[in-house]
Design a protein around this motif. Structure first.
Motif, PDB file in Angstrom:
ATOM      1  N   LYS A  44       0.825  -1.212   0.000  1.00 45.16           N
ATOM      2  CA  LYS A  44       0.000   0.000   0.000  1.00 45.16           C
ATOM      3  C   LYS A  44       0.857   1.258   0.000  1.00 45.16           C
ATOM      4  O   LYS A  44       0.422   2.318  -0.458  1.00 45.16           O
ATOM      5  CB  LYS A  44      -0.958  -0.013   1.194  1.00 45.16           C
ATOM      6  N   GLU A  45       2.063   1.141   0.498  1.00 38.18           N
ATOM      7  CA  GLU A  45       2.979   2.286   0.515  1.00 38.18           C
ATOM      8  C   GLU A  45       3.703   2.466  -0.819  1.00 38.18           C
ATOM      9  O   GLU A  45       4.472   3.411  -0.998  1.00 38.18           O
ATOM     10  CB  GLU A  45       4.018   2.117   1.630  1.00 38.18           C
ATOM     11  N   GLY A  46       3.452   1.544  -1.762  1.00 45.20           N
ATOM     12  CA  GLY A  46       4.055   1.663  -3.084  1.00 45.20           C
ATOM     13  C   GLY A  46       5.378   0.964  -3.256  1.00 45.20           C
ATOM     14  O   GLY A  46       6.023   1.093  -4.310  1.00 45.20           O
ATOM     15  N   VAL A  47       5.817   0.197  -2.265  1.00 43.30           N
ATOM     16  CA  VAL A  47       7.094  -0.513  -2.352  1.00 43.30           C
ATOM     17  C   VAL A  47       6.943  -1.738  -3.258  1.00 43.30           C
ATOM     18  O   VAL A  47       6.064  -2.577  -3.042  1.00 43.30           O
ATOM     19  CB  VAL A  47       7.590  -0.938  -0.958  1.00 43.30           C
ATOM     20  N   ILE A  48       7.796  -1.832  -4.267  1.00 41.54           N
ATOM     21  CA  ILE A  48       7.763  -2.959  -5.207  1.00 41.54           C
ATOM     22  C   ILE A  48       8.747  -4.036  -4.753  1.00 41.54           C
ATOM     23  O   ILE A  48       9.893  -3.733  -4.400  1.00 41.54           O
ATOM     24  CB  ILE A  48       8.107  -2.493  -6.627  1.00 41.54           C
ATOM     25  N   SER A  49       8.287  -5.287  -4.781  1.00 40.66           N
ATOM     26  CA  SER A  49       9.150  -6.421  -4.452  1.00 40.66           C
ATOM     27  C   SER A  49       9.142  -7.413  -5.608  1.00 40.66           C
ATOM     28  O   SER A  49       8.135  -7.562  -6.314  1.00 40.66           O
ATOM     29  CB  SER A  49       8.674  -7.117  -3.172  1.00 40.66           C
ATOM     30  N   TYR A  50      10.273  -8.085  -5.798  1.00 40.58           N
ATOM     31  CA  TYR A  50      10.411  -9.122  -6.818  1.00 40.58           C
ATOM     32  C   TYR A  50      10.484 -10.464  -6.105  1.00 40.58           C
ATOM     33  O   TYR A  50      11.372 -10.691  -5.283  1.00 40.58           O
ATOM     34  CB  TYR A  50      11.672  -8.885  -7.650  1.00 40.58           C
ATOM     35  N   CYS A  51       9.542 -11.338  -6.441  1.00 42.46           N
ATOM     36  CA  CYS A  51       9.470 -12.667  -5.812  1.00 42.46           C
ATOM     37  C   CYS A  51       9.750 -13.708  -6.892  1.00 42.46           C
ATOM     38  O   CYS A  51       8.942 -13.872  -7.816  1.00 42.46           O
ATOM     39  CB  CYS A  51       8.100 -12.897  -5.179  1.00 42.46           C
ATOM     40  N   TRP A  52      10.872 -14.382  -6.775  1.00 46.86           N
ATOM     41  CA  TRP A  52      11.318 -15.318  -7.816  1.00 46.86           C
ATOM     42  C   TRP A  52      11.015 -16.758  -7.401  1.00 46.86           C
ATOM     43  O   TRP A  52      11.234 -17.149  -6.263  1.00 46.86           O
ATOM     44  CB  TRP A  52      12.814 -15.171  -8.060  1.00 46.86           C
ATOM     45  N   ALA A  53      10.523 -17.554  -8.366  1.00 41.76           N
ATOM     46  CA  ALA A  53      10.278 -18.977  -8.105  1.00 41.76           C
ATOM     47  C   ALA A  53      10.057 -19.691  -9.435  1.00 41.76           C
ATOM     48  O   ALA A  53       9.508 -19.109 -10.377  1.00 41.76           O
ATOM     49  CB  ALA A  53       9.062 -19.166  -7.207  1.00 41.76           C
ATOM     50  N   PRO A  54      10.446 -20.959  -9.515  1.00 42.02           N
ATOM     51  CA  PRO A  54      10.194 -21.733 -10.737  1.00 42.02           C
ATOM     52  C   PRO A  54       8.744 -22.174 -10.871  1.00 42.02           C
ATOM     53  O   PRO A  54       8.326 -22.610 -11.944  1.00 42.02           O
ATOM     54  CB  PRO A  54      11.123 -22.936 -10.581  1.00 42.02           C
ATOM     55  N   HIS A  55       7.987 -22.075  -9.773  1.00 43.11           N
ATOM     56  CA  HIS A  55       6.579 -22.472  -9.791  1.00 43.11           C
ATOM     57  C   HIS A  55       5.753 -21.352  -9.161  1.00 43.11           C
ATOM     58  O   HIS A  55       5.911 -21.052  -7.972  1.00 43.11           O
ATOM     59  CB  HIS A  55       6.367 -23.776  -9.013  1.00 43.11           C
ATOM     60  N   VAL A  56       4.890 -20.744  -9.961  1.00 45.73           N
ATOM     61  CA  VAL A  56       4.037 -19.636  -9.509  1.00 45.73           C
ATOM     62  C   VAL A  56       2.586 -20.048  -9.686  1.00 45.73           C
ATOM     63  O   VAL A  56       2.173 -20.431 -10.792  1.00 45.73           O
ATOM     64  CB  VAL A  56       4.321 -18.346 -10.303  1.00 45.73           C
ATOM     65  N   VAL A  57       1.814 -19.981  -8.609  1.00 47.88           N
ATOM     66  CA  VAL A  57       0.435 -20.448  -8.629  1.00 47.88           C
ATOM     67  C   VAL A  57      -0.514 -19.280  -8.371  1.00 47.88           C
ATOM     68  O   VAL A  57      -0.395 -18.575  -7.368  1.00 47.88           O
ATOM     69  CB  VAL A  57       0.194 -21.536  -7.563  1.00 47.88           C
ATOM     70  N   ILE A  58      -1.472 -19.094  -9.285  1.00 49.29           N
ATOM     71  CA  ILE A  58      -2.531 -18.106  -9.098  1.00 49.29           C
ATOM     72  C   ILE A  58      -3.685 -18.789  -8.368  1.00 49.29           C
ATOM     73  O   ILE A  58      -4.269 -19.747  -8.865  1.00 49.29           O
ATOM     74  CB  ILE A  58      -3.031 -17.553 -10.441  1.00 49.29           C
ATOM     75  N   ALA A  59      -4.014 -18.298  -7.184  1.00 47.28           N
ATOM     76  CA  ALA A  59      -5.127 -18.837  -6.392  1.00 47.28           C
ATOM     77  C   ALA A  59      -5.893 -17.681  -5.745  1.00 47.28           C
ATOM     78  O   ALA A  59      -6.203 -17.698  -4.563  1.00 47.28           O
ATOM     79  CB  ALA A  59      -4.600 -19.807  -5.332  1.00 47.28           C
ATOM     80  N   THR A  60      -6.184 -16.675  -6.564  1.00 43.45           N
ATOM     81  CA  THR A  60      -6.721 -15.403  -6.069  1.00 43.45           C
ATOM     82  C   THR A  60      -8.240 -15.353  -5.987  1.00 43.45           C
ATOM     83  O   THR A  60      -8.792 -14.327  -5.587  1.00 43.45           O
ATOM     84  CB  THR A  60      -6.246 -14.259  -6.979  1.00 43.45           C
ATOM     85  N   GLY A  61      -8.928 -16.426  -6.389  1.00 44.14           N
ATOM     86  CA  GLY A  61     -10.387 -16.395  -6.357  1.00 44.14           C
ATOM     87  C   GLY A  61     -10.957 -15.725  -7.589  1.00 44.14           C
ATOM     88  O   GLY A  61     -10.293 -15.584  -8.615  1.00 44.14           O
ATOM     89  N   GLY A  62     -12.219 -15.294  -7.481  1.00 47.34           N
ATOM     90  CA  GLY A  62     -12.941 -14.788  -8.635  1.00 47.34           C
ATOM     91  C   GLY A  62     -12.911 -13.285  -8.790  1.00 47.34           C
ATOM     92  O   GLY A  62     -11.973 -12.603  -8.366  1.00 47.34           O
ATOM     93  N   ALA A  63     -13.994 -12.764  -9.392  1.00 42.89           N
ATOM     94  CA  ALA A  63     -14.054 -11.342  -9.736  1.00 42.89           C
ATOM     95  C   ALA A  63     -15.407 -10.751  -9.357  1.00 42.89           C
ATOM     96  O   ALA A  63     -15.936  -9.887 -10.046  1.00 42.89           O
ATOM     97  CB  ALA A  63     -13.794 -11.159 -11.232  1.00 42.89           C
TER      98      ALA A  63
END
Length: 531
Positions: free
Chosen positions: A173-192
Motif C-alpha cells: 500500500k505504501e508503493g514498495v515494489i518487491s520481486y518474488c522469484w520462483a520456478p513455480h508460480v500459482v494463481i489462487a486469487t479467487g474470482g471477480a
C-alpha cells in the motif's frame, strides 16, 4: 526487495492452503495475499463441501447433478475425477482433524442444496464451513510455508522471450515494489465478484489473478459464465451479504410480496432449482416492482442452525422472528477463468492456477452448489503432487522481460469503481442484450483497456491497479458474452433465449492477441502442455 522461493502461491483461500499443505516440507513456499490471510472468499463461505461419503449416495449421481446444473458444458472426465477424488480428499481432511457437524448418533450430518439429488453437503459449524476449514488448515500449516500479508501481486515476472513464468512482482500500500522469484508460480486469487455492484464476495475480489495471467499471455476461457447467487440479504437499499442455499435446503421457500410461491411451476426442484434459474425468477419479480423473501416461518431452530446468517440479519435490522428475509441476486462465482489442464498447468510454463481463478472445466455453465470448496481441496492436492515431482527445479533464466512503456500514475483516474460496477451489471449482469454488451466494450476500449493490457503498471498505486484489473475482467466477460449467441446456464441473452445444440461444449477462448471459439460437445480438456 528480492525474495526467492521454490513455490509462490498468490492468494490465501482454501485452494491455496490445501496446496501449501501438500507441497514437500523441504521446499520454501511463500503465500502472498494483498489483504489478510483470513480475508478470502473461502473464509466467509457459508455453504459446505459436496462429497460422496454416504453409502446411499454415488459418484455417478454427483457427476450427473454437476452436469445437469452446468448444462452439460463441462470436461466430463474432469467432473468424474472431481467427484471421485473429492470423496477421498474430504475423508483425508476429516481424518486429519477437521471437525464436521454430526447427527446425534455421530454420523455426518449431511445437508441438501439446490440441484443435488441426494444429501451430500458436509458442514462444519453450521453455516461457517469455510471459516472452520481454513482455520483447520492454518492451524496445521507446515513450517516451510511463509505467509506475506498486505502485498498485492500485480504482474508475472517472465523470461525475456515471455515463454516462461519465473516469479511475480508485488506492491505494498505504501508503493514498495518487491520481486518474488520462483520456478513455480500459482494463481489462487479467487474470482471477480467485486466487478459487480452486489456480490457475495469479499470487496477485494477484483479479478487480479485472471488479469495477471491474461497480461502475461495466458489463455482465458468462458468468462461469460458468471454465477449470480439467488439469495443475498437485501436490506437498507442494498445487498448486505449471502444467505446460503442451505437455508432453502433446510425448508425455506421463496415468496413474493403477496405471499405467492415464486418457484412453483418453474422447475421440478422448485426452490432447489439450479442457481441460474432461481436467480432469474427473483430478478424478473424484482424488475416488476415485487419484493422477494425467503420464508423461514416453518423452520425450527433457525438461529442455532444458521448462526452466521442470523448475525448478518441482526446487523442489518432484519427480524428473524418475523420469518421473512428480503433477498435479491448478486454476483457469486466465476465459472470461467485461466485455462488449466488436469494438474493446474496454464498455457505458460511455470505458471499454474487453482480454485475459482482457474477454468478447469468442472463447473460448466453454472456451478453446482458446494462444488467450489470441493474443487479447491481436490485441485490443491493434485497440483501439489504435480509440483512435488518437479522439485527441486533448475536455475531460473537470468534475462527478464520488461514492458516497453509504463502507464503514468494518473491512469484509470477517469472513472470510479462504482461507475464501472454499475456499467458491468447493466451490460453483463443476469440478463444480457447485444446493444448493452457492444456499448460497454466500446466504452472500455475508449477508456484505454487495450493499452492497459500491454503496458507496465509499476508507477500505479494499488487502487489504480485494481481498477485496471476490474476493467480487464469486465472486458473479458463482456466480449465473451457478446460472442456466445445462445443462453446457457448463467449466461442469458435476450436475443437468443434458448440453448443451442451447436454451442454445446464450445468455449470462448481469449488471449491478448485474439478471441475465438474452440471445441465441441465431446471435447476433452485440450491443455496438455506439461504432460
Amino acid at each position: 526487495m528480492n525474495r526467492q522461493a521454490d513455490v509462490i502461491i498468490v492468494g490465501s483461500g482454501l485452494a491455496a492452503l490445501q496446496l501449501a499443505h501438500h507441497l514437500h516440507s523441504t521446499s520454501h513456499v511463500i503465500i502472498l495475499t494483498k489483504t489478510k490471510i483470513r480475508q478470502s472468499n473461502s473464509y466467509i463461505a457459508q455453504g459446505g463441501i459436496a462429497a460422496v461419503i454416504d453409502k446411499g449416495d454415488s459418484i455417478h449421481s454427483h457427476v450427473e447433478d454437476t452436469l445437469n446444473a452446468g448444462r452439460h458444458h463441462h470436461f466430463i472426465e474432469e467432473v468424474e475425477r472431481l467427484a471421485d477424488e473429492g470423496a477421498a480428499a474430504v475423508k483425508e481432511l476429516i481424518a486429519g482433524g477437521l471437525h464436521i457437524d454430526r447427527d446425534a448418533d455421530g454420523q455426518p450430518s449431511l445437508g441438501l442444496e439446490g440441484a443435488h439429488s441426494a444429501k451430500r453437503i458436509i458442514h462444519s459449524g453450521g453455516d461457517a464451513t469455510g471459516r472452520h476449514t481454513v482455520e483447520h488448515l492454518l492451524a496445521t500449516l507446515p513450517e516451510n510455508v511463509e505467509i506475506i500479508e498486505g502485498e498485492m501481486a500485480y504482474d508475472c515476472l517472465l523470461s525475456e522471450d515471455r515463454s516462461l513464468c519465473i516469479g511475480v512482482k508485488t506492491k505494498s500500500k505504501e508503493g514498495v515494489i518487491s520481486y518474488c522469484w520462483a520456478p513455480h508460480v500459482v494463481i489462487a486469487t479467487g474470482g471477480a465478484g467485486a466487478v459487480y455492484p452486489a456480490t457475495s464476495n469479499q470487496p477485494t475480489m477484483t479479478g487480479d489473478g485472471v488479469a495477471i495471467a491474461f497480461r502475461a499471455g495466458a489463455e482465458i476461457a468462458d468468462m461469460e459464465f458468471v454465477q449470480f447467487h439467488p439469495t443475498l440479504l437485501f436490506a437498507n437499499g442494498a445487498a448486505q451479504g449471502l444467505i446460503s442455499e442451505a437455508v432453502r435446503g433446510a425448508g425455506a421457500k421463496l415468496i413474493d410480496g403477496s405471499g405467492s410461491l415464486l418457484m412453483e411451476g418453474v422447475h421440478p426442484l422448485k426452490d432447489l432449482a439450479p442457481r441460474h434459474i432461481a436467480a432469474y425468477e427473483i430478478y424478473k419479480a424484482r424488475t416488476k416492482g415485487k419484493e422477494v423473501f425467503l420464508d423461514i416461518r416453518g423452520m425450527e431452530h433457525f438461529e442455532k442452525q444458521f448462526p452466521t446468517i442470523t448475525a448478518l440479519c441482526k446487523r442489518n435490522g432484519v427480524s428473524i422472528s418475523d420469518g421473512l428475509l428480503p433477498v435479491a441476486p448478486g454476483s457469486h462465482f466465476l465459472m470461467g477463468g485461466i485455462s488449466v489442464d488436469s494438474n493446474g498447468c496454464t498455457t505458460i510454463p511455470g505458471l499454474y492456477a487453482v480454485g475459482e481463478a482457474a477454468h478447469s472445466g468442472v463447473h460448466g455453465a453454472n456451478r453446482l452448489a458446494s462444488n467450489s470448496l470441493l474443487e479447491g481441496i481436490v485441485y490443491g492436492r493434485r497440483l501439489a503432487a504435480f509440483i512435488n515431482r518437479r522439485l527441486p527445479a533448475s536455475q531460473l533464466p537470468a534475462r527478464v522481460f520488461y514492458y516497453d512503456s509504463q502507464l503514468p500514475a494518473e491512469s484509470a483516474g477517469g472513472f470510479s469503481k462504482e461507475e464501472l460496477r454499475n456499467r458491468t451489471m447493466k451490460a453483463a449482469g443476469i440478463i444480457r442484450t447485444p446493444e448493452n454488451l457492444q456499448s460497454h466494450v466500446r466504452y472500455l476500449e475508449a477508456l484505454g483497456v487495450r493499452e492497459w493490457i500491454e503496458s507496465g503498471l509499476d508507477e500505479l498505486e494499488q487502487e489504480a491497479i485494481e481498477k485496471i484489473y476490474m476493467s480487464i475482467n469486465s472486458y473479458l466477460i463482456s466480449r465473451a458474452a457478446l460472442l456466445r449467441t445462445e443462453s446457457r446456464g448463467a449466461h442469458i441473452r435476450t436475443d437468443f433465449m434458448a440453448e443451442e445444440v451447436h454451442w454445446r461444449g464450445k468455449r470462448v477462448i481469449q488471449t491478448k492477441d485474439r478471441i475465438n471459439i474452440r471445441g465441441g460437445q465431446h471435447e476433452r480438456n485440450p491443455i496438455r502442455i506439461h504432460a
